[in-house]
Design an enzyme around this catalytic site. Structure first.
Site, mmCIF file in Angstrom:
data_model
loop_
_atom_site.group_PDB
_atom_site.id
_atom_site.type_symbol
_atom_site.label_atom_id
_atom_site.label_comp_id
_atom_site.label_asym_id
_atom_site.label_seq_id
_atom_site.Cartn_x
_atom_site.Cartn_y
_atom_site.Cartn_z
ATOM 1 N N LYS A 1 0.827 -1.220 0.000
ATOM 2 C CA LYS A 1 0.000 0.000 0.000
ATOM 3 C C LYS A 1 0.858 1.266 0.000
ATOM 4 C CE LYS A 1 -2.472 -1.448 3.707
ATOM 5 N NZ LYS A 1 -3.393 -1.299 4.858
ATOM 6 N N LYS B 1 2.742 2.104 2.562
ATOM 7 C CA LYS B 1 2.738 2.635 3.934
ATOM 8 C C LYS B 1 3.843 1.960 4.743
ATOM 9 C CE LYS B 1 -0.988 3.467 6.538
ATOM 10 N NZ LYS B 1 -2.309 3.315 7.195
#
Ligand code: CTP
Length: 132
Positions: free
Chosen positions: A48, A50
């Site tokens: 993602k 992240k």
């Protein structure tokens, strides 16, 4: 055998576990009997884009230690939600309202509920504050 107890499930990273996370869990337990929390793994977060400050093994232990949480499981991919809902006989899929409408396709499987976020706190803001 079917159980009369209702189950809700929610998903997230829960980095720097904070009061917004606790409030969400408490509000869920006010409406459903059991709460399952799926915690994003570091590998899934990397997909993602992240990166968390706290590693997965610690984040899931912190979530598990919260009194409102009945079961904590890893979240490893986007597609697992439908399987989790079926496997754990979930009645409600619940997220904070920053996700409003994003998971409506799961309404075919269970109730989908977006609860108001706690204002003024987030993992990203905490990280910015610590860095400053
Ligand atoms: N959440 C909430 N209130 C907050 C922060 C988060 O209700 N103040 C909820 C989110 O809506 C989500 C769950 O907690 O359903 C997990 O969110 P997560 O992304 O792990 O936490 P954030 O603090 O939002 O992290 P970030 O700043 O990295 O987005």
């Amino acid at each position: 055998m079917s159980s009369a107890l209702t189950t809700a499930i929610t998903y997230g990273t829960y980095d720097l576990f904070h009061i917004g996370h606790v409030n969400l869990f408490r509000r869920i337990k006010e409406r459903w009997d059991r709460l399952i929390v799926a915690v994003s793994t570091d590998e899934f977060n990397a997909l993602k884009g992240k990166q968390s400050a706290v590693p997965f093994a610690d984040r899931i232990e912190l979530v598990r230690a919260c009194r409102y949480v009945d079961l904590a499981i890893p979240e490893t991919c986007w597609e697992q939600k439908a399987d989790d809902i079926r496997r754990h006989q979930v009645q409600a899929f619940v997220m904070g309202d920053d996700w409003l409408g994003k998971f409506d396709e799961l309404k075919a499987l269970c109730e989908v509920v977006y609860l108001p976020r706690t204002e003024g706190v987030s993992s990203s803001e905490l990280k910015q504050y610590i860095r400053a």
